[in-house]
Enzyme design. Structure first.
Site, PDB file in Angstrom:
ATOM      1  N   ASN A 279       0.749  -1.196  -0.071  1.00  0.00           N
ATOM      2  CA  ASN A 279       0.021  -0.111  -0.086  1.00  0.00           C
ATOM      3  C   ASN A 279       0.914   1.280  -0.044  1.00  0.00           C
ATOM      4  OD1 ASN A 279      -2.150   1.431  -0.093  1.00  0.00           O
ATOM      5  ND2 ASN A 279      -2.598   1.368   2.431  1.00  0.00           N
ATOM      6  N   ASP A 306      10.245   1.764   2.507  1.00  0.00           N
ATOM      7  CA  ASP A 306       8.976   1.153   3.230  1.00  0.00           C
ATOM      8  C   ASP A 306       9.039  -0.259   3.581  1.00  0.00           C
ATOM      9  OD1 ASP A 306       6.426   1.084   4.338  1.00  0.00           O
ATOM     10  OD2 ASP A 306       5.180   1.205   2.317  1.00  0.00           O
TER      11      ASP A 306
END
Lengths: 426, 326
Positions: A279, A306
């Site tokens: 995401n 991330d």
């Protein structure tokens, strides 16, 4: 204090000082020594012929999962993964259990990191209480506890008024706000990029507009408040356009790109492998091209991973029920070198290192990312031409959720030095 | 087949051409494989009208009907199909399973495998769930509907019914009308019918007919009235209230006025146009009640054919896995 360390014969790239040439870097007492300093007799000497010598790399977007999710990752294991990826500094996200929305949880984390992490770990604090997007977190107390930025990463404040006031309030403390850009009403239950593949696979779509809208919102609010807003893990063409336009007008808005968003497209999801679920989601080719264009023309100034570890049993479920996110720390430099430098020739090595050192350091006001005399003795040695194969089973992370297992990449870090001490080498 | 070959007792086409232990979807199947499935179903159809409605194809095999999402007709159809093939059948629903206690799908399936289940028929609300199981189990996995992805046996019975009435599928113009976006039936129909040579037009409100599907070789229309006289088959999908959100169209009344097969619209269909519906039908919404009961409606024949198609699927997948051909 560690022994003095002399790095010889390497190509030294230090974008903060516009330095690029074969030379020496001397670290004495944990700090970079000035050019005139005499090399101590007992200094350890490393021949860096054929290697690139850079300031220690900085990843300002990692999830180390402590407190509360230590089956996925710990500060210690995540730090080892960072070192193995060439990173001397990481900035960890506050979506832990409990979230880092109080001075005590931040203090606990920083204390644990000092004791257990082999690289430098900085904390971010939540922007809203419990990362729930409803009330402002105790930003002043978080600042005192030592956070270097604020973010609700993983979630996104939908209430524009709260976002505006949180930005205004953060400005008083000189804190940058980092935002996971996602409009909930547009995205709904989306689990992959909305387009041809989501339609054929019958999976709920996550439209690019769901990110682009919030990037536009952030441009408006950064301009209104004057607080620097950093848009995390950008994935969509319209986000790059909005960022480019805002930066042209001097709005304090920045953006980062993660390697999976340029290495993989939404077509990868067709086998329903949840290692391709993150995401924001993997997008289609036109978005990938837009991200590359944004990197090439300087719109995107920061690269990050991330890094989002999850246990195997958590990921090995139905696609729409799996958690979002993949590992990143040990593969990100290799992927970016392979794609941006070797395969697509989007930028040169100087730019890439700038995006991994002085740019994130300046954005968050960190005392790293440079080889200036007196700076922290953090150095990464990179072999940009080394061919290697990603092996998830050799990862230092506690988790194995990577879509890049078995990939052949060109270029990687070969040694990571923190405060003059080698914390990892190939 | 040359004239000197003896006539095959059950299945005309050579079963050895079927190599898949699972049926998770139709997208990757060839025209030959689809035709084999339909031919096998044709051979099995006669079993249902015999005095003794059983053949021993799956004798000694255990089939688990694993329905994580509620369904009545598909579950019963699979159950009956398996029993007509002489399998032992266990029905398992989500509420009765450990999934409600937090057990993962993988663990539930491994437990079924530990009980030596030979075949698992899975209905699940997540797209890709059948493939997920198929990749992890030795047992055959048959997809009875996975989220908005595929419902392969429904599309096979649609194709079977069309072929039974029209004698062919190639060259026919088939309209699929309704909620395409959320419909697994629509996706499987598109894959099967285009592969078998039909011209497929998707019809419905622009919010429920994703234009991306044109890449699969179908046309898209929002004007049902203009299409009516050209159609060989009109397949009406259920407008699913349980999945629908109010953002997609303003009201059922407006839907019916634009896309419902009313009596007036039915009158403009060609005499030999087949009216199909996967059921359960909403009388008066997507189809007028009298039209649903009219002579060109083949809705109940679809249900009957579903049995034959599911027998064929179970037989072929079991045989491909176990090597036990009739």
């Amino acid at each position: 204090m560690s022994k003095a360390l002399l790095l010889k014969n390497g190509r030294v790239i230090d974008p903060a000082n516009h330095r690029d040439g074969v030379g020496e870097v001397l670290i004495v007492d944990g700090r970079i020594a000035g050019a005139g300093l005499k090399v101590p007799q007992d200094a350890e000497i490393i021949d860096c012929t054929g290697l690139v010598v850079t300031p220690g790399l900085v990843d300002l977007h990692v999830h180390l999962r402590e407190p509360g999710q230590s089956a996925k990752e710990t500060i210690a294991s995540g730090a080892r993964a960072a070192a193995a990826g060439g990173f001397t500094t990481v900035v960890c996200m506050p979506n832990t259990t409990p979230s880092l929305d109080s001075a005590s949880s931040v203090a606990w984390l920083l204390e644990k990191a000092r004791a257990e992490a082999c690289v430098r770990v900085h904390a971010t604090g939540a922007l809203s209480k419990g990362i729930s997007g409803e009330e402002m977190a105790p930003i002043g107390a978080l600042k005192k506890a030592g956070v270097v930025a604020l973010t609700d990463d993983g979630r996104c404040i939908q209430n524009h008024e709260l976002m505006r006031r949180a930005l205004e309030y953060a400005k008083m403390f000189g804190l940058t706000v980092m935002d996971h850009c996602q409009d909930y009403s547009l995205v709904g239950k989306g689990v992959m990029h909305e387009g041809y593949w989501s339609t054929v696979l019958g999976l709920p779509g996550w439209p690019a507009a769901g990110e682009e809208l919030i990037v536009q919102r952030n441009a408006l609010l950064a301009e209104l408040t004057g607080t620097p807003v950093h848009c995390q893990h950008l994935s969509a063409a319209g986000s790059v356009r909005a960022l480019r336009e805002a930066r042209k007008r001097g709005v304090p808005l920045s953006g980062e790109v993660c390697p999976h968003h340029i290495a993989l497209s939404d077509e990868s999801v067709k086998g329903y492998d949840t290692n391709f679920k993150m995401n924001p989601p993997l997008r289609s080719e036109e978005h990938i091209e837009a991200l590359l264009e944004g990197i090439a023309d300087g719109t995107i100034t920061i690269l990050a991973s991330d890094h989002a570890p999850h246990c195997g049993f958590e990921k090995e479920v139905e696609f729409d029920q799996a958690p979002f996110g993949i590992l990143g720390l040990e593969t990100e430099l290799g992927l970016f070198l392979d794609i941006l430098i070797h395969k697509r020739k989007v930028i040169d090595l100087n730019r890439l290192i700038e995006m991994y050192t002085i740019n994130p350091a300046r954005l968050l006001g960190l005392d790293c990312g440079t080889l200036s005399p007196g700076a922290l003795g953090d150095v990464t040695l990179i072999n940009p031409g080394l061919e290697w194969r990603v092996d998830r089973d050799a990862s230092f992370s506690l988790s194995r959720n990577t879509p890049f297992h078995g990939w052949e990449l060109k270029g990687r870090a070969v040694r990571t030095i923190v405060g003059g001490s080698t914390v990892w080498k190939l | 087949m040359s004239s000197s070959d003896p006539p095959s007792l059950v299945v005309k086409a050579e079963p050895a051409r079927w190599i898949h232990k699972d049926l998770t979807g139709l997208q990757s199947l060839t025209k030959e494989e689809l035709t084999l499935l339909l031919d096998t179903a044709a051979a099995f159809k006669s079993v249902g009208t015999r005095h003794i409605k059983k053949v021993p194809a799956l004798r000694g095999k255990t089939l688990v009907n694993f329905f994580v999402e509620p369904s009545t007709r598909t579950r019963i159809s699979f159950e009956l199909a398996a029993e007509r093939l002489s399998a032992d059948v266990i029905n398992m629903s989500a509420t009765a399973s450990s999934l409600t206690k937090g057990e993962t799908l993988k663990d539930t399936a491994l437990n079924l495998q530990a009980l030596h289940a030979d075949m698992i028929v899975l209905r699940h609300s997540s797209a890709g769930a059948a493939q997920f199981l198929a990749e992890r189990l030795d047992a055959s996995v048959v997809n009875a509907g996975d989220g908005s992805h595929e419902h392969p046996t429904q599309a096979l019975l649609d194709a079977f019914t069309i072929r039974e009435h029209k004698g062919r599928i190639e060259g026919l113009h088939v309209a699929i009308v309704g909620d395409i976006l959320f419909s697994r039936v629509a996706r499987s129909d598109i894959f099967a019918l285009t592969r078998l040579g039909a011209k497929v037009t998707l019809v419905g409100p622009s919010t429920l007919v994703p234009t991306e599907l044109e890449r699969l070789g179908v046309s898209i229309s929002h004007d049902l009235d203009a299409l009516l006289p050209e159609l060989d088959v009109i397949n009406l999908l259920r407008i699913q209230h349980e999945r629908q959100r109010k953002e997609y169209f303003p009201s059922l009344g407006e839907y019916t006025s634009l896309f419902g097969l009313t009596k007036a619209r039915a009158a403009r269909l060609r005499e030999d146009c087949l009216v199909m519906h996967p059921g359960p039908i909403n009388r008066g919404v997507e189809i007028d009640s009298d039209v649903a009961d009219s002579s060109r409606s083949v809705i109940l024949q679809q249900v009957t054919n579903g049995l034959a198609v599911r027998m064929a699927v179970l037989y072929l997948c079991n045989a491909a896995r176990s090597g036990e051909w009739l």
